[in-house]
Design an enzyme around this catalytic site. Sequence first.
Site, PDB file in Angstrom:
ATOM      1  N   SER A 209     -22.633 -17.028  -8.750  1.00  0.00           N
ATOM      2  CA  SER A 209     -22.287 -15.611  -8.750  1.00  0.00           C
ATOM      3  C   SER A 209     -21.244 -15.321  -7.683  1.00  0.00           C
ATOM      4  CB  SER A 209     -23.530 -14.769  -8.499  1.00  0.00           C
ATOM      5  OG  SER A 209     -23.813 -14.727  -7.115  1.00  0.00           O
ATOM      6  N   LYS A 210     -20.734 -14.125  -7.750  1.00  0.00           N
ATOM      7  CA  LYS A 210     -19.667 -13.724  -6.814  1.00  0.00           C
ATOM      8  C   LYS A 210     -20.036 -13.934  -5.355  1.00  0.00           C
ATOM      9  CE  LYS A 210     -18.662  -9.708  -9.728  1.00  0.00           C
ATOM     10  NZ  LYS A 210     -17.990 -10.473 -10.766  1.00  0.00           N
ATOM     11  N   ARG A 211     -21.317 -13.806  -5.089  1.00  0.00           N
ATOM     12  CA  ARG A 211     -21.723 -13.823  -3.680  1.00  0.00           C
ATOM     13  C   ARG A 211     -21.995 -15.223  -3.152  1.00  0.00           C
ATOM     14  NH1 ARG A 211     -26.121  -9.170  -3.173  1.00  0.00           N
ATOM     15  NH2 ARG A 211     -25.867  -9.747  -0.988  1.00  0.00           N
TER      16      ARG A 211
END
Length: 433
Positions: A209-211
């Site tokens: 994911s983006k994080r």
Amino acid sequence: MSPVRVRFAPSPTGMLHVGGARTALFNWLFARHNGGTFILRVEDTDNERNTPEANEAIFSGLTWLGLDWDEGPNRGGSRGPYRQSERSAIYESYLNKLKDAGLVYDDAGATRFRSPNTTRAIPDLICGETVFAGREEPDMTVRRADGSFIFHFVNVVDDIEMGVTHVIRGEDHLPNTPRHLDLYEAFGVTPPHFAHIPLILNPSGTKMSKRDEGASVAEYKNAGYHPQGVLNYLALLGWSPKEDREIFPTQELVSRFTLEGVNRGNAKFDLEKCAWISGQYFHVMEPAALREVVLPFLAASGLTSTEADLPDALLLELRTKIRTLSEAVPLLTALLRDDFPVDAAATAKLRAQSDPKPLLDALASAFQEVGTWQGSELDAAIGKAAEGLGTKKGALMFPCRVALTGQAGGFGLTMVLEQLGRERSLERLTRFS
RNA sequence: GACCCGUUCGUCUAGCGGUUAGGACACCGCCCUUUCACGGCAGUAACACGGGUUCGAUUCCCGUACGGGUCGCCA
């Protein structure tokens, strides 16, 4: 076989995701390997995401990796425009085809497609034939009440209009494919070949994911990874040249890439190995090339320096010590600045051994006697100092290193001495207390 | 939950019926270096489980388990 046309169709989310970058890479490799065309198409139908910065993140990420597109934004092409936000007229005309065929209806302002929900077999080039039995899903929306179009619809329309021959995309799209097939059928168009590539998972095993650390290509650029190294690593994640070797320069990836070599299983992301491969590229980099990329990096860290500060000999040693350019900064800082930072752990370790003062004094006086401030003489001076103290040469080197650079590691000691020069070396030795 | 995809060292992978199951990252040890690295050499470590098929299964088939993905007026 008709000429290969593939596309990478990212949505401007504000960053280029590694998963997206690898999808782009596989498409690019496939196009280049087959002498085909690589198209970049921006899927910006969701207006909230469509900002200039978000678009730029995609362009700069791809460009940094060296993935050039033959058709797309900032490049043109005969099948444009390449931003979905600029293709409304095309979508209107395709929607009219469905209307004329009586395949759509109005639902609270939105337009829905009468999904046939028949059994669909996808002859996937990677997963093999995948069958989805007749489904009972609600009719898919093709147009929102506000007039904008939905992904599935525009995706298919654009692939048709742009003459895409092979759809190479993430496996997360596999379950969407039957619905896309419904649309191809409604338009009376033969669908392209499909190749669904496995996903990149984060170290804990879920979809990256983006994080997650390392999720954005910009991170690699900012940390000074070698772009070809990152490309090399990404290629090896889910694809194998089937050879016991890890380093494959981009040109070689192009010549060897085939869809048959793509794996079926998802792969977990390993930043350590990515860094190692990046390092392999720096290890063989020519001094001039390394100087060119490292100078701006030093400047960005507030380290004013010139080419003269980075002689070839220094760069030749530097290249074996870094995996990323950011690792070069502390190494070089110790040489280029007199107010260099001091690693507390290193000094603590030093003092725990014995009082460094007498050792450093002995070294200082030995260095004072040195005729030519150069490797072998400096080495001999350390030997002489050790002799005078009745100790081993090695015993002096760690204290000397810490006093000179404030660090436990770094360049070879004689390299440090040579670069610092007599005055600054002596000054640092005597100043240390 | 339904439907799809998948399962070889911790991780990335090679293997496509008979192998001492190979390589790489990481880790550990040694050598080189009287320093730091690089480099070289060696080591620890894997076929998820149960049935078949076969003279023989890591390899083929079927289940189970586990993992992942998809089921939007996000893409």
